[in-house]
Scaffold this active site. Structure first.
Site, PDB file in Angstrom:
ATOM      1  N   ARG A  28       0.815  -1.218   0.000  1.00 35.95           N
ATOM      2  CA  ARG A  28       0.000   0.000   0.000  1.00 35.95           C
ATOM      3  C   ARG A  28       0.845   1.263   0.000  1.00 35.95           C
ATOM      4  NH1 ARG A  28      -5.516  -0.406   3.159  1.00 35.95           N
ATOM      5  NH2 ARG A  28      -4.389   0.774   4.716  1.00 35.95           N
TER       6      ARG A  28
ATOM      7  N   ARG B  58       3.139   3.614  -3.736  1.00 39.43           N
ATOM      8  CA  ARG B  58       2.985   4.919  -4.387  1.00 39.43           C
ATOM      9  C   ARG B  58       4.128   5.836  -3.940  1.00 39.43           C
ATOM     10  NH1 ARG B  58      -0.821   4.728  -0.248  1.00 39.43           N
ATOM     11  NH2 ARG B  58      -0.624   6.391   1.273  1.00 39.43           N
TER      12      ARG B  58
ATOM     13  N   CYS C 253       0.457  28.741  33.180  1.00 42.62           N
ATOM     14  CA  CYS C 253       0.860  27.333  33.252  1.00 42.62           C
ATOM     15  C   CYS C 253       1.084  26.924  34.707  1.00 42.62           C
ATOM     16  CB  CYS C 253       2.133  27.118  32.438  1.00 42.62           C
ATOM     17  SG  CYS C 253       2.907  25.517  32.755  1.00 42.62           S
TER      18      CYS C 253
ATOM     19  N   CYS D 127       4.785  25.970  35.592  1.00 42.13           N
ATOM     20  CA  CYS D 127       5.854  26.967  35.584  1.00 42.13           C
ATOM     21  C   CYS D 127       6.133  27.396  37.028  1.00 42.13           C
ATOM     22  CB  CYS D 127       5.453  28.171  34.734  1.00 42.13           C
ATOM     23  SG  CYS D 127       5.854  27.986  32.979  1.00 42.13           S
TER      24      CYS D 127
ATOM     25  N   HIS E  11       9.433  26.622  30.260  1.00 40.99           N
ATOM     26  CA  HIS E  11       8.187  26.178  29.625  1.00 40.99           C
ATOM     27  C   HIS E  11       8.373  25.755  28.165  1.00 40.99           C
ATOM     28  CE1 HIS E  11       3.744  26.217  29.377  1.00 40.99           C
ATOM     29  NE2 HIS E  11       3.887  26.734  28.179  1.00 40.99           N
TER      30      HIS E  11
ATOM     31  N   ASN F 226       3.599  11.866  28.144  1.00 40.86           N
ATOM     32  CA  ASN F 226       2.672  12.127  27.047  1.00 40.86           C
ATOM     33  C   ASN F 226       3.077  13.448  26.452  1.00 40.86           C
ATOM     34  OD1 ASN F 226       0.880  10.054  26.879  1.00 40.86           O
ATOM     35  ND2 ASN F 226      -0.612  10.980  28.256  1.00 40.86           N
TER      36      ASN F 226
ATOM     37  N   GLY G  74      -3.092  13.953  23.823  1.00 39.85           N
ATOM     38  CA  GLY G  74      -3.909  14.289  24.978  1.00 39.85           C
ATOM     39  C   GLY G  74      -3.148  14.975  26.092  1.00 39.85           C
TER      40      GLY G  74
ATOM     41  N   SER H 246      -2.211  17.791  28.226  1.00 46.86           N
ATOM     42  CA  SER H 246      -2.979  19.010  28.425  1.00 46.86           C
ATOM     43  C   SER H 246      -2.083  20.242  28.543  1.00 46.86           C
ATOM     44  CB  SER H 246      -3.832  18.873  29.687  1.00 46.86           C
ATOM     45  OG  SER H 246      -3.028  18.421  30.766  1.00 46.86           O
TER      46      SER H 246
ATOM     47  N   HIS I 186       4.248  22.220  28.892  1.00 47.14           N
ATOM     48  CA  HIS I 186       5.405  22.311  29.795  1.00 47.14           C
ATOM     49  C   HIS I 186       6.103  20.942  29.873  1.00 47.14           C
ATOM     50  CE1 HIS I 186       7.429  24.647  33.038  1.00 47.14           C
ATOM     51  NE2 HIS I 186       7.890  23.430  33.254  1.00 47.14           N
TER      52      HIS I 186
ATOM     53  N   HIS J  45       7.187  17.775  31.045  1.00 42.30           N
ATOM     54  CA  HIS J  45       6.911  17.012  32.252  1.00 42.30           C
ATOM     55  C   HIS J  45       6.487  15.599  31.914  1.00 42.30           C
ATOM     56  CE1 HIS J  45       2.759  17.905  31.074  1.00 42.30           C
ATOM     57  NE2 HIS J  45       2.353  16.993  31.948  1.00 42.30           N
TER      58      HIS J  45
ATOM     59  N   GLN K 203       4.901  11.690  33.923  1.00 41.82           N
ATOM     60  CA  GLN K 203       4.115  11.202  35.047  1.00 41.82           C
ATOM     61  C   GLN K 203       4.661   9.877  35.554  1.00 41.82           C
ATOM     62  OE1 GLN K 203      -0.172  11.713  34.795  1.00 41.82           O
ATOM     63  NE2 GLN K 203       0.087  12.478  32.716  1.00 41.82           N
TER      64      GLN K 203
ATOM     65  N   HIS L  69       9.475   0.185  30.553  1.00 40.05           N
ATOM     66  CA  HIS L  69       9.047  -1.076  31.128  1.00 40.05           C
ATOM     67  C   HIS L  69      10.243  -1.653  31.860  1.00 40.05           C
ATOM     68  CE1 HIS L  69       5.334  -1.872  28.385  1.00 40.05           C
ATOM     69  NE2 HIS L  69       5.009  -1.285  29.525  1.00 40.05           N
TER      70      HIS L  69
ATOM     71  N   LYS M  58      -2.059   8.378  12.379  1.00 38.71           N
ATOM     72  CA  LYS M  58      -2.646   7.049  12.260  1.00 38.71           C
ATOM     73  C   LYS M  58      -3.753   6.897  13.303  1.00 38.71           C
ATOM     74  CE  LYS M  58      -1.445   2.211  13.163  1.00 38.71           C
ATOM     75  NZ  LYS M  58      -1.811   1.587  11.881  1.00 38.71           N
ATOM     76  N   PHE M  59      -4.833   6.251  12.892  1.00 38.72           N
ATOM     77  CA  PHE M  59      -5.899   5.915  13.837  1.00 38.72           C
ATOM     78  C   PHE M  59      -5.983   4.409  13.990  1.00 38.72           C
ATOM     79  CE2 PHE M  59      -7.164  10.161  12.508  1.00 38.72           C
ATOM     80  CZ  PHE M  59      -7.540  10.716  13.719  1.00 38.72           C
TER      81      PHE M  59
ATOM     82  N   GLN N 237      -2.605  -2.921  12.238  1.00 45.25           N
ATOM     83  CA  GLN N 237      -2.130  -3.030  10.858  1.00 45.25           C
ATOM     84  C   GLN N 237      -1.277  -1.815  10.540  1.00 45.25           C
ATOM     85  OE1 GLN N 237      -3.401  -0.928   8.149  1.00 45.25           O
ATOM     86  NE2 GLN N 237      -2.234  -1.979   6.560  1.00 45.25           N
TER      87      GLN N 237
HETATM   88 ZN   LIG Z   1       7.716  -3.255  27.039  1.00 47.56          ZN
HETATM   89 ZN   LIG Z   2       5.011  26.035  32.065  1.00 42.17          ZN
END
Ligand SMILES: [Zn+2]
Ligand SMILES: [Zn+2]
Ligand SMILES: [Zn+2]
Length: 348
Positions: free
Chosen positions: A27, A30, A51, A54, A115, A155, A161, A163, A166, A168, A170, A283, A313-314, A325
């Site tokens: 695919r 092309r 923020c 900050c 920031h 993230n 997603g 938000s 800055h 950072h 988690q 991991h 990609k979705f 896929q």
């Molecule tokens: Zn892994």
């Molecule tokens: Zn900031």
């Protein structure tokens, strides 16, 4: 290892998750459109009064982020986990309605007070401080009696997603080992029993010999687009030594990790001249009191972008209902990541 049949639809096996991915290279026959984006996604704002990460700013709920110089860790103000969740009493309920107590801790780690920065543009010494903080948190949270797994992740980008731009990440520490690392834990242990060797040590050797899926490397780490990649430019960062967790790292290995994270994120940003979105996470060995010699530290980068800074990609349709896929092969994705500059386009 060239095999003509791999130019046709086939499926590849992920020995870590014991799942398959459908690869449809025909695919992408092309011609490449060679789309070039204007540099985007970068903030030149070093301090944003709105923020909450900050230095010196107020957070929702009334807490205040102190004026910090390097890294700053705090308990998430809206944590998904609580250290003292009670155990649900479901005795006498239908067995199909199962629930368990999940105690835990959610923390936020600010990588830097500036920031506008990202891992790709932070100074190596500053990324080392982040790695040191991850190591401390992994050790500290892992030693807590009710914590059996520590998930460190970042993230990056609104598309994933995140938000807040800055810099950072988690840290979610849980009573149970979550499904993804639990599946890998079982696969690593099975492989160890069967082959008397480590799955990821063996895999690193295979990729070093094959060369085609290597994106970059340094003394301590190898970054590849794994054979079984699902996301178009997914990468797997594997420690060259058999290290179970951050707690096994030497100082040199910690700075090697900092370096490879910078190398990979620079190449990502350069690919579409954008601040490349992704979820990245480590991991590593569970913290349930067992030795876990089968565990081998690694990082997954799962970036959603496919063809440009805006085309993603979705995971829908057959992928949600059947199996993941991809069109572009892992080999051509690695080739494209190798081909971009090793220096960040915004720092030239
Ligand atoms: Zn892994
Ligand atoms: Zn900031
Ligand atoms: Zn290993």
């Amino acid at each position: 290892m060239s095999e003509p049949a791999l130019q046709f639809p086939h499926r590849r096996y992920n020995p870590l998750s014991k799942q398959w991915v459908l690869v449809s290279p025909h695919r992408t026959q092309r011609p490449w459109q060679g789309e070039v984006n204007a540099a985007s996604g970068f903030s030149e704002v070093h301090y944003d009064p709105a923020c909450y990460l900050c230095p010196g700013n107020e957070r929702a709920g009334g807490a205040k982020t102190p004026v910090y110089e390097h890294v700053y860790v705090f308990d998430n103000d809206y944590a998904a986990l609580l250290p003292d969740s009670p155990a649900p009493h479901t005795e006498g309920w239908p067995g199909l309605l199962k629930a368990e107590r999940e105690r835990g801790v959610c923390r936020v780690l600010c990588f830097h007070p500036d920031h506008s920065l990202t891992l790709a543009r932070m100074a190596p010494a500053d990324i080392c401080r982040v790695v040191d903080a991850w190591t401390t948190q992994y050790g500290y949270l892992g030693r807590m009696h009710e914590i059996n797994y520590v998930q460190i992740f970042e993230n990056r980008g609104a598309m994933m997603g995140a938000s807040n731009p800055h810099p950072h990440g988690q840290i979610w520490a849980t009573e149970h080992i979550p499904d993804e690392p639990a599946a890998e834990s079982a696969a690593l242990a099975d492989y160890h029993r069967e082959h008397k060797s480590c799955l990821l040590c063996d895999y690193a050797e295979v990729e070093t010999k094959a060369e085609v899926r290597i994106v970059c490397e340094n003394d301590g780490f190898l970054a590849v687009v794994p054979w079984w990649a699902v996301w178009p430019f997914e990468t797997l960062v594997i420690s060259k030594a058999h290290l179970r967790s951050l707690s096994d790292f030497s100082e040199a290995q910690r700075s090697s990790l900092a370096d490879i994270l910078k190398q990979v994120t620079i190449r990502y940003d350069n690919l579409f001249s954008t601040s490349f979105p992704y979820t990245m996470g480590f991991h590593q060995s569970p913290t349930d009191g067992h030795a876990h010699d089968e565990w081998h530290f690694h990082a997954h980068f799962y970036p959603p972008l496919l063809r440009s800074a805006t085309v993603r990609k979705f995971m829908v349709g057959f992928e949600l209902l059947g199996m993941p896929q991809r069109d572009i092969t892992a080999e051509s994705a690695a080739e494209r990541l190798r081909a971009v500059a090793a220096t960040h386009f915004a720092d030239k």
